[in-house]
Design an enzyme around this catalytic site. Structure first.
Site, PDB file in Angstrom:
ATOM      1  N   THR A  33       0.673  -1.185   0.066  1.00 33.20           N
ATOM      2  CA  THR A  33       0.001  -0.008   0.061  1.00 33.20           C
ATOM      3  C   THR A  33       1.011   1.123  -0.108  1.00 33.20           C
ATOM      4  OG1 THR A  33      -2.017   1.099   1.282  1.00 33.20           O
ATOM      5  CG2 THR A  33      -0.147   0.022   2.618  1.00 33.20           C
ATOM      6  N   ASN A  34       0.218   2.453   0.383  1.00 35.15           N
ATOM      7  CA  ASN A  34       1.006   3.508   0.429  1.00 35.15           C
ATOM      8  C   ASN A  34       0.549   4.425   1.709  1.00 35.15           C
ATOM      9  OD1 ASN A  34      -1.196   5.389  -0.616  1.00 35.15           O
ATOM     10  ND2 ASN A  34      -0.871   4.101  -2.363  1.00 35.15           N
ATOM     11  N   HIS A  35       1.392   5.639   1.659  1.00 31.92           N
ATOM     12  CA  HIS A  35       0.788   6.483   2.992  1.00 31.92           C
ATOM     13  C   HIS A  35      -0.454   7.446   3.058  1.00 31.92           C
ATOM     14  CE1 HIS A  35       4.528   5.477   5.068  1.00 31.92           C
ATOM     15  NE2 HIS A  35       5.305   5.682   3.997  1.00 31.92           N
ATOM     16  N   SER A  36      -1.181   7.144   2.038  1.00 29.56           N
ATOM     17  CA  SER A  36      -2.190   8.089   1.725  1.00 29.56           C
ATOM     18  C   SER A  36      -3.437   7.871   2.837  1.00 29.56           C
ATOM     19  CB  SER A  36      -3.072   7.777   0.449  1.00 29.56           C
ATOM     20  OG  SER A  36      -4.171   8.314   0.352  1.00 29.56           O
TER      21      SER A  36
END
Ligand code: CTP
Ligand code: CA
Length: 230
Positions: A33-36
């Site tokens: 995933t990512n930090h959003s």
């Protein structure tokens, strides 16, 4: 009446907004995933609702409450988000792609938990996800009745990279921010953005891969994401 159109200028219009990260499964336990955090997209959904639009919010997994009066569609992976977006795209007059879509996913999601025993290392092959905004740009209404807005987060060459995305994905507007700019980035309540718009209509990248020089830029001061959304 006049009063209604003053206060609810988006009345009668439908808005499709995406928010948050995507999750790309490795196995039943793990994902990429990512930090959003979804703050910008949720603020956009709330702002569009307050301005009178009928709002569909396609959201990746976030820890935010659902905005009141908004049709929220929860998704996990980029492919799921693409499917949900395709269902709502044609009827949307305003489309804002604020989600941080994973560009790649593991080629195979294991059906069982990957075990460490007997392994000194692990290689995971990733394959491309669909580019949802680029698909939108290729399938948008041609009569000018559908507004398309993208986002871009960069760590270098902000305007150059964002201009390419604006033109290649055929957007009407692209909101660019630099991850390292103080007051911008993930999980912050404020943002510092530059808004790019095509100055001479949309065009494809030239053969050399550089955008046509047809982009207007407007840098906005640091402000809360809620205010920027409006
Ligand atoms: N986007 C999308 N689908 C993807 C990747 C990105 O719809 N698979 C959208 C994002 O929601 C954003 C815009 O495209 O509105 C730009 O995303 P960004 O990640 O900045 O650009 P990319 O084109 O993916 O290029 P890169 O990550 O390599 O900079
Ligand atoms: Ca990307």
């Amino acid at each position: 009446d006049d009063n209604d159109s003053d206060e609810r200028p988006l009345a009668g219009l439908s808005a499709l907004i995406t928010a948050g990260p995507t999750q790309e499964p490795l196995d039943p336990v793990r994902y990429i995933t990512n930090h959003s955090t979804g703050k910008m997209g949720y603020a956009l959904a709330q702002a569009a609702k307050a301005l009178g639009a009928e709002v569909t919010l396609v959201s990746g997994p976030v820890a935010l409450p659902e905005p009141a009066g908004v049709n929220v569609v929860h998704v996990l992976s980029a492919e799921d988000m693409f499917e949900a977006v395709q269902r709502h795209f044609a009827s949307a007059d305003i489309v804002v792609m604020a989600a941080a879509v994973g560009d790649f996913r593991p080629e195979h999601a294991d059906a069982e938990k990957i075990k460490k025993q007997g392994r000194a290392d692990l290689t995971v092959r990733l394959v491309s996800n669909p580019d949802i905004l680029a698909w939108m740009g290729g399938h948008r209404r041609t009569d000018g009745s559908q507004a398309l807005c993208g986002f871009a987060m960069e760590t270098q060459d902000l305007i150059h990279n964002a201009a390419r995305k604006l033109l290649a994905k055929r957007c009407d507007m692209l909101v660019a921010n630099d991850l390292r700019e103080p007051g911008a980035g993930f999980a912050t309540d404020t943002n510092v953005v530059t808004i790019l718009t095509p100055a001479g209509g949309c065009g494809d990248d030239d053969d050399n891969g550089l955008p046509n020089q047809q982009v207007r830029t407007e840098r906005l001061p640091q402000m809360p994401k809620t205010q920027l959304a409006a």
